[in-house]
Design a protein around this motif. Structure first.
Motif, short mmCIF file in Angstrom:
data_model
loop_
_atom_site.label_atom_id
_atom_site.label_comp_id
_atom_site.label_asym_id
_atom_site.label_seq_id
_atom_site.Cartn_x
_atom_site.Cartn_y
_atom_site.Cartn_z
N PHE A 136 3.38 14.36 3.75
CA PHE A 136 2.90 13.36 3.02
C PHE A 136 1.51 13.62 2.59
N ASP A 137 1.09 13.11 1.33
CA ASP A 137 0.01 13.10 0.84
C ASP A 137 -0.69 11.67 1.35
N TRP A 138 -1.19 11.45 2.33
CA TRP A 138 -1.85 10.19 2.76
C TRP A 138 -2.87 9.60 1.90
N ARG A 139 -3.48 10.51 1.08
CA ARG A 139 -4.52 9.85 0.38
C ARG A 139 -4.01 8.82 -0.61
N HIS A 140 -2.59 8.95 -0.90
CA HIS A 140 -2.16 8.06 -1.81
C HIS A 140 -1.11 7.00 -1.30
N GLU A 141 -1.23 6.59 -0.17
CA GLU A 141 -0.60 5.64 0.41
C GLU A 141 -0.77 4.27 -0.37
N VAL A 142 0.40 3.72 -0.40
CA VAL A 142 0.67 2.40 -1.05
C VAL A 142 1.05 1.34 -0.04
N SER A 143 0.66 0.13 -0.22
CA SER A 143 1.05 -0.71 0.59
C SER A 143 1.24 -2.10 -0.52
N THR A 144 2.39 -2.71 -0.73
CA THR A 144 2.84 -3.71 -1.72
C THR A 144 1.72 -4.92 -1.39
N THR A 145 1.60 -5.03 0.00
CA THR A 145 0.69 -6.56 0.28
C THR A 145 -0.65 -6.36 -0.06
N ASP A 146 -1.39 -4.94 -0.38
CA ASP A 146 -2.67 -4.61 -0.60
C ASP A 146 -2.95 -5.50 -1.93
N LEU A 513 5.04 4.36 -9.81
CA LEU A 513 3.97 4.46 -11.03
C LEU A 513 2.51 4.60 -10.18
N ARG A 514 2.45 3.74 -9.26
CA ARG A 514 1.08 3.70 -8.68
C ARG A 514 0.78 4.79 -7.74
N TYR A 515 1.63 5.54 -7.22
CA TYR A 515 1.14 6.41 -6.41
C TYR A 515 0.33 7.59 -6.80
N PRO A 516 0.55 8.25 -7.88
CA PRO A 516 -0.46 9.30 -8.44
C PRO A 516 -1.70 8.53 -8.95
N SER A 517 -1.83 7.29 -9.15
CA SER A 517 -2.95 6.61 -9.51
C SER A 517 -3.84 5.75 -8.52
#
Length: 812
Positions: A136-146, A513-517
């Motif tokens: 996993f590329d943890w730099r690009h972690e996403v949480s929908t509650t953020d 769509l969010r992960y890479p950005s």
RNA sequence: GCGAACGUGGCGGAACUGGCAGACGCGCAGGACUUAGGAUCCUGUCCCGUAAGGGGUGCGGGUUCGACUCCCGCCGUUCGCACCA
């Protein structure tokens, strides 16, 4: 330092102290090193061969990752690591679907606020996901509650709203009395709440926000058959086709007797129109009142009352006994000219078609049942040969031909036209809950519905101590007055916020769509980044999302594409549904008490062994039965590979590699490459084991072969492969190595075995040179004792020769 | 009812476009090494038969020199959809 394997101590001079394979130490070491050296973090801007390897993100339940998650993630990770070794710049992100009813209900159950509970759960998930060794590329972690995430979820709502793709409508909706919220049709299972299998969903009439997914049915359906746009598991594509439910037929208008109005129906069988002997309206049909005669009015009203007391559910499932009431009104069958009675019955649903049907009891089971119950006439209009009967000018024509002719005739006579119906409804996204992104809309007495200006996003979810939903049909957010009342963005007067939050599937509809950005806080997804990385190259997930998440994500991509935000209109180029892990033949579930938690297995056997075990259970796309007995197999295999590497390090290889070993080596490389590409991980692992067995049988510890083995093992057992790679003297991660290639000339032995059959039954085998011609093989076969015995006293009538495979002698 | 996947040893499962059914692993049996063995290493392991041989991939047919594989008809399992007209 451990002890040396005993069996070799006596045979060889003392070697440097050899470590025993200690998974815990090895795994901790490499997880730390991957993080420190950013091994799993591709340069998203400069990557030359981008490969977006996506897996369905989990919702962070309090129980932590279960074996099913592990299976899915490992399978996806194996593929990602494989692609990486093939030279792709693989981006493998991970995140958390942390908003939603599932999380919120659990919080209610344990009496902890989700805002407190969810971060704890996420922390557990992070730990487990690291422990399993995902790339996993943890730099690009996403949480929908953020808020930095859901700001853009709200932004997407606004884009749809402005484009007219989001609208508010009063309608009959599914209401779960336990969740105390509206559910999407997709969340109602056989009339019961998806999250509460014992709770019946009720019908309520509420104002809700909808997305116009039905505008996209043809695209959603069409792309499924377009391999250039999507290469998906057939089971998933089929489920979507099913859900969309396209039916071709006709709309037919029946003139009402004694009034200047028509009753429109949809039918897939206009060819049976001569058999339509009565009409049926849904109880909610708008024409009910006007067709009802005075003497029937009371009966009709009481029937409607009874029907509406029944919830949407009982009407849809279970109670199949046909009930209804005659309205006293009549319509004219445009084909026969006959007056036919109009009835009301709740087996006709207002939500489908026109909410009215022409009943053809002779050729429709439901209509027949109804006709029998109320003694209505039944007229057969199709015979056994599938030809029309008693159908005027169309009599005698095959039904399939008549269907076209009748539609044409309807059009000419102005009484109907060909039409396509869909089962899919618009997507209801309103939820009367707390734990979700507030829908960014404000209601002003003066200005009406006003979208929250984009610059005011996010509409933060306000802290609310008592977040429990209630029975009012209004979200708990309405109770926070400070938040609820807000100046109207357009006139500044006191206005009210929309208090519903949006469906979780809106969060998950765009997360890829969010992960890479993730590092851009001024845009949801960066154009260049998205162009480089999207659509997703390979997406792996569960088929339980075939008609929910996967359909909504496709729809959102289509809308965003139409609005110019995306260059593509299908989000996932390749989708593969993984299988299900069952336990003792049954689906794992809390109620059955057969849920397997991976942690203790990983602690005991190591993540690599556990990964290999899961991947060897069966074909990845079919799942398998979890039985812990088998886990020792992969561990023994790793121990043996460890021993082989050890020997390679401490002893020089002597002599040439036998040709048979060379052939096995090259065959294995070819086989594993194909198997992993097709997600047949179980046979890839078996092939590695076979190669190892061959090496051990012939006492070979050739470095070239062992290195190839490690590279091929790396997707399955990444930490182990790294450690061995390092022991062989490499100072860079094995994931910078390249995938082995094979020599086609070395795929086959020079001397091969050819099967000898007599009359199609295998009797013997003979050894010949590869590509030997038929004469040579025949001579060898004739010289063979066992074959000769079966040929005794018989003449060969026919020979079938398959080069390099078999010769079949047919004797009389 | 509609749609999809599937049915092979004691178990999980192999078998590419028809070509040695049971790879690989688990388990089991026997042996070796051991103070010990739940470690490791050898050997065996579809069924019947001492053997030669025979039978065998849910059931019944068919095509073929040859069928787990293709065709027809059943039976069964799992999943999705379903008073959708």
């Amino acid at each position: 330092m451990g002890t040396k394997p005993r069996d070799r101590a006596s045979k060889r001079p003392p070697a440097p102290a050899a470590a025993v394979y200690d998974p815990e130490a090895v795994e901790a070491k490499w997880q730390a090193r991957w993080a420190a050296e950013h091994v799993n973090e591709p340069d998203l801007d400069r990557a030359a061969r981008p490969f977006y390897n996506l897996m369905m993100y989990p919702y962070p339940s309090a129980e932590g990752l279960h074996v099913g998650n592990m299976f899915a993630f490992t399978g996806s990770d194996v593929y990602g690591r494989f692609k990486r070794l093939q030279g792709f710049d693989v981006f493998e992100p991970i995140g958390f679907d942390a908003f939603g009813i599932h999380s919120e209900n659990y919080a209610i159950k344990v009496g902890t606020h989700p805002a407190q509970l969810i971060p704890q759960n996420i922390a557990t998930f992070r730990r487990q996901l690291r422990r399993m060794g995902g790339m996993f590329d943890w730099r690009h972690e996403v949480s929908t509650t953020d808020p930095a995430y859901y700001k853009w979820t709200q932004w997407i709502f606004l884009q749809l709203y402005k484009a007219g793709k989001a609208y508010k409508k009063l309608g009959a909706v599914n209401w779960c009395p336990e969740c105390k919220t509206v559910l999407a049709n997709e969340q109602v299972i056989d009339g019961y709440c998806e999250r509460h299998p014992d709770v019946r969903v009720e019908q309520r009439t509420l104002e809700q926000w909808y997305f116009r997914i039905t505008e996209y049915v043809e695209q959603l359906l069409g792309h499924l058959d377009d391999p250039a746009k999507m290469d998906w598991s057939e089971s998933t594509a089929a489920a979507q086709r099913n859900w969309i439910g396209r039916s071709e037929g006709a709309e037919i208008r029946f003139r009402l007797v004694g009034r200047d109005d028509v009753l429109a129906v949809f039918t897939t069988r206009p060819d049976t129109i001569f058999g339509a002997t009565f009409m049926v309206l849904a109880p909610e049909h708008p024409l009910v009142a006007s067709v009802t005669s005075d003497d029937q009015r009371q009966a009709v009203q009481s029937y409607i009352r009874a029907a509406s007391a029944k919830d949407i559910v009982s009407r849809r499932v279970g109670e199949r006994d046909k009930t209804g009431v005659f309205t006293g009104g009549y319509a004219v069958n445009p084909a026969t000219g006959a007056d036919i009675p109009i009835w009301i019955a709740d087996y006709v649903l207002m939500e489908y078609g026109t909410g009215a049907i022409m009943a053809v009891p002779a050729h429709d089971e439901r209509d027949l049942e109804f006709a029998e119950t109320y003694d209505l006439s039944v007229v057969r209009v199709i015979d056994e040969n599938d030809r029309l009967l008693a159908s005027g000018q169309f009599t005698g024509r095959p039904a399939s031909v008549a269907l076209r002719d009748i539609i044409q005739w309807l059009e000419q006579s102005g009484t109907g036209h060909g039409q396509v119906q869909y089962r899919l409804y618009d997507w209801c996204i309103s939820r009367q809950r707390y734990w979700g992104p507030p829908i960014p809309v404000i209601y002003c007495d003066a200005c009406g519905t006003v979208p929250v200006p984009e610059e005011d996003l996010p509409v933060l979810l306000p802290p609310l101590e008592d977040f429990r939903p209630d029975d009012s049909g209004t979200s708990p957010l309405a109770r926070n007055e400070e938040w609820f009342f807000v100046p109207c963005p357009s006139c500044g007067q006191r206005a009210r916020r929309e208090t519903d939050v949006s469906d979780t599937f809106l969060d998950s509809g765009w997360y890829y769509l969010r992960y890479p950005s993730t590092e851009f806080d001024d845009r949801p997804f960066d154009r260049t980044r998205t162009q480089k990385w999207c659509p997703v190259t390979t997406y792996i997930g569960g088929n339980e999302h075939a008609v929910l998440h996967l359909l909504y994500a496709r729809f959102l991509a289509m809308v965003l594409h139409e609005l110019g935000h995306l260059d593509f209109d299908e989000p996932f180029l390749k989708f593969r549904a993984h299988g299900l892990i069952v336990k003792d033949g049954a689906k794992m579930s809390k109620s059955r008490g057969n849920v397997v938690i991976p942690d203790e297995y990983i602690a005991r056997w190591g993540a690599d062994t556990f990964r290999m075990y899961l991947m060897s259970l069966g074909p990845f796309q079919e799942g398998g039965d979890f039985r812990d007995a088998g886990i020792s197999g992969p561990r023994r295999f790793l121990d043996k590979v460890w021993g082989l590497v050890e020997r390679c390090v401490t002893e020089d290889a002597v002599g040439e590699v036998k040709h048979t070993v060379m052939v096995k080596w090259h065959q294995t490389k070819q086989k594993i490459t194909g198997d992993i590409e097709e997600l047949k991980y179980n046979t890839a692992i078996a092939a590695l084991m076979e190669l190892l067995n061959t090496m051990r049988e012939v006492q070979c510890h050739e470095r070239r072969i062992i290195e190839d083995m490690l590279v091929m093992l790396a997707p399955f057992a990444p930490h182990f492969a790294e450690e061995c790679w390092e022991r062989l003297g490499h100072d860079r991660s094995i994931f910078f190595a390249s995938w082995p290639t094979w020599d086609a000339a070395l795929l086959v032995e020079d001397n091969i075995e050819v099967v000898v059959q007599v009359n199609g039954r295998t009797r013997s085998t003979v050894r010949v040179r590869r590509e030997a011609d038929e004469g040579v093989v025949l001579a060898a076969a004739m010289a063979d004792d066992k074959t000769a015995r079966h040929l005794e006293g018989k003449t060969i009538r026919k020979r079938i020769y398959v080069p390099n495979r078999l010769i079949n002698l047919v004797v009389g």
